[in-house]
Design a protein around this motif. Structure first.
Motif, PDB file in Angstrom:
ATOM      1  N   UNK A 299       0.842  -1.197   0.000  1.00  0.00           N
ATOM      2  CA  UNK A 299       0.000   0.000   0.000  1.00  0.00           C
ATOM      3  C   UNK A 299       0.876   1.245   0.000  1.00  0.00           C
ATOM      4  N   UNK A 300       0.908   1.918  -1.134  1.00  0.00           N
ATOM      5  CA  UNK A 300       1.672   3.160  -1.268  1.00  0.00           C
ATOM      6  C   UNK A 300       0.799   4.190  -1.975  1.00  0.00           C
ATOM      7  N   UNK A 301       1.215   5.431  -1.902  1.00  0.00           N
ATOM      8  CA  UNK A 301       0.503   6.511  -2.579  1.00  0.00           C
ATOM      9  C   UNK A 301       0.627   6.324  -4.093  1.00  0.00           C
ATOM     10  N   UNK A 302      -0.498   6.246  -4.777  1.00  0.00           N
ATOM     11  CA  UNK A 302      -0.498   6.025  -6.222  1.00  0.00           C
ATOM     12  C   UNK A 302      -0.552   7.327  -7.031  1.00  0.00           C
ATOM     13  N   UNK A 303      -0.372   8.462  -6.369  1.00  0.00           N
ATOM     14  CA  UNK A 303      -0.492   9.742  -7.072  1.00  0.00           C
ATOM     15  C   UNK A 303       0.528   9.862  -8.196  1.00  0.00           C
ATOM     16  N   UNK A 304       1.789   9.602  -7.896  1.00  0.00           N
ATOM     17  CA  UNK A 304       2.831   9.709  -8.930  1.00  0.00           C
ATOM     18  C   UNK A 304       2.671   8.654 -10.017  1.00  0.00           C
ATOM     19  N   UNK A 305       2.483   7.349  -9.666  1.00  0.00           N
ATOM     20  CA  UNK A 305       2.260   6.353 -10.716  1.00  0.00           C
ATOM     21  C   UNK A 305       1.048   6.658 -11.587  1.00  0.00           C
ATOM     22  N   UNK A 306      -0.028   7.189 -10.986  1.00  0.00           N
ATOM     23  CA  UNK A 306      -1.235   7.501 -11.755  1.00  0.00           C
ATOM     24  C   UNK A 306      -0.976   8.620 -12.753  1.00  0.00           C
ATOM     25  N   UNK A 307      -0.203   9.611 -12.331  1.00  0.00           N
ATOM     26  CA  UNK A 307       0.143  10.706 -13.240  1.00  0.00           C
ATOM     27  C   UNK A 307       0.992  10.198 -14.400  1.00  0.00           C
ATOM     28  N   UNK A 308       1.938   9.311 -14.075  1.00  0.00           N
ATOM     29  CA  UNK A 308       2.777   8.736 -15.128  1.00  0.00           C
ATOM     30  C   UNK A 308       1.951   7.865 -16.062  1.00  0.00           C
ATOM     31  N   UNK A 309       0.976   7.130 -15.501  1.00  0.00           N
ATOM     32  CA  UNK A 309       0.137   6.252 -16.307  1.00  0.00           C
ATOM     33  C   UNK A 309      -0.646   7.032 -17.352  1.00  0.00           C
ATOM     34  N   UNK A 310      -1.148   8.200 -16.990  1.00  0.00           N
ATOM     35  CA  UNK A 310      -1.887   9.015 -17.948  1.00  0.00           C
ATOM     36  C   UNK A 310      -1.020   9.392 -19.139  1.00  0.00           C
ATOM     37  N   UNK A 311       0.250   9.654 -18.891  1.00  0.00           N
ATOM     38  CA  UNK A 311       1.171   9.999 -19.981  1.00  0.00           C
ATOM     39  C   UNK A 311       1.425   8.795 -20.885  1.00  0.00           C
ATOM     40  N   UNK A 312       1.551   7.610 -20.270  1.00  0.00           N
ATOM     41  CA  UNK A 312       1.750   6.403 -21.073  1.00  0.00           C
ATOM     42  C   UNK A 312       0.520   6.123 -21.931  1.00  0.00           C
ATOM     43  N   UNK A 313      -0.656   6.296 -21.348  1.00  0.00           N
ATOM     44  CA  UNK A 313      -1.893   6.068 -22.094  1.00  0.00           C
ATOM     45  C   UNK A 313      -2.018   7.040 -23.258  1.00  0.00           C
ATOM     46  N   UNK A 314      -1.545   8.263 -23.059  1.00  0.00           N
ATOM     47  CA  UNK A 314      -1.638   9.275 -24.111  1.00  0.00           C
ATOM     48  C   UNK A 314      -0.744   8.933 -25.298  1.00  0.00           C
ATOM     49  N   UNK A 315       0.327   8.151 -25.047  1.00  0.00           N
ATOM     50  CA  UNK A 315       1.269   7.819 -26.113  1.00  0.00           C
ATOM     51  C   UNK A 315       0.919   6.518 -26.828  1.00  0.00           C
ATOM     52  N   UNK A 316       0.003   5.749 -26.271  1.00  0.00           N
ATOM     53  CA  UNK A 316      -0.357   4.486 -26.898  1.00  0.00           C
ATOM     54  C   UNK A 316      -1.154   3.611 -25.966  1.00  0.00           C
ATOM     55  N   UNK A 317      -1.473   2.410 -26.415  1.00  0.00           N
ATOM     56  CA  UNK A 317      -2.286   1.497 -25.630  1.00  0.00           C
ATOM     57  C   UNK A 317      -1.507   0.996 -24.421  1.00  0.00           C
ATOM     58  N   UNK A 318      -2.102   1.105 -23.235  1.00  0.00           N
ATOM     59  CA  UNK A 318      -1.496   0.571 -22.011  1.00  0.00           C
ATOM     60  C   UNK A 318      -2.121  -0.788 -21.748  1.00  0.00           C
ATOM     61  N   UNK A 319      -1.317  -1.842 -21.840  1.00  0.00           N
ATOM     62  CA  UNK A 319      -1.851  -3.200 -21.849  1.00  0.00           C
ATOM     63  C   UNK A 319      -2.092  -3.812 -20.467  1.00  0.00           C
TER      64      UNK A 319
END
Length: 239
Positions: free
Chosen positions: A198-218
């Motif tokens: 259990x960790x804060x997902x704020x940073x990973x979530x922000x990074x995930x949005x950038x990955x999704x914007x560049x292509x399909x996140x599988x």
């Protein structure tokens, strides 16, 4: 064993004076373990003794890669190798980069450096669990594939076998979750493990949005207490 890292697979900041070193788990000193524990404690408190028990359970089957900027430890990767039904896996048990030096491709280079270590020259698969998309991307680069084109069938067919054979306690007890492993999943998770991390997902979530914007996140969505599970097939460098 000091090594000259292979050429980076992504652009790097040449102004950084950094060195990489790969060593066997049998050569990790208590002082170095303390430095690694301090670096990991940026997100989660960790002691040197707990880190050694979790990441160096079988020293002769463990590799530690470190990244130093001058005399300061700024990144490290612990990895263990074990056999499973179908091959030999190189598993990244911990991948950490100093917050002030993120997005400099240090994580990518740490994993690339693993390739020169004798233990990793015989692996047929590489894997990790992580809450951060960037770690999954660095591992994809190790395997020479795009994180937007993950072979999900390989994960579905081999993840359980790899975790069941694991020499790492928290992995053996981890529960596979997501559409690859469960029916009628409505959470949006695809490939993850419930590790009670259990960790804060704020940073990973922000990074995930950038990955999704560049292509399909599988790998799907990340749930509380879960980590993404990434697993890739690789060709061994030696028999």
């Amino acid at each position: 064993m000091s090594v000259t890292p292979p050429l980076p697979t992504s652009p790097s900041n040449t102004s950084l004076v950094i060195t990489y070193n790969a060593m066997s788990g049998t050569a990790i000193s208590d002082d170095l373990m303390k430095l690694c524990a301090q670096l990991f404690s940026q997100p989660v408190k960790m002691t040197a003794s707990k880190l050694r028990s979790q990441s160096v359970s079988i020293p002769e089957c463990t590799v530690l890669v470190t990244c130093f900027q001058h005399e300061k430890l700024v990144g490290h990767a612990f990895a263990s190798v074990w056999s499973f039904e179908g091959g030999v896996v190189g598993w990244i048990t911990q991948l950490v980069v100093d917050k002030s030096l993120r997005r400099r491709y240090i994580a990518t280079q740490l994993l690339q450096t693993l390739k020169v270590h004798p233990l990793f020259q015989r692996v047929t698969a590489v894997g990790l669990v992580s809450s951060h998309p960037a770690a999954c991307t660095a591992l994809a680069k190790y395997a020479g594939v795009s994180v937007h084109a993950v072979d999900l069938s390989f994960i579905r067919e081999n993840a359980a076998k790899v975790l069941e054979a694991s020499t790492v306690d928290y992995l053996k007890s981890g529960q596979l979750r997501g559409a690859l492993f469960q029916e009628n999943v409505g959470t949006g998770a695809v490939s993850s493990a419930f590790t009670e991390f259990y960790v804060d997902h704020a940073e990973p979530s922000k990074a995930l949005e950038k990955f999704k914007a560049r292509g399909k996140w599988c790998l799907g969505e990340l749930l509380e207490g879960h980590e993404y599970l990434a697993l890739f097939s690789v060709s061994p460098l030696s028999d």
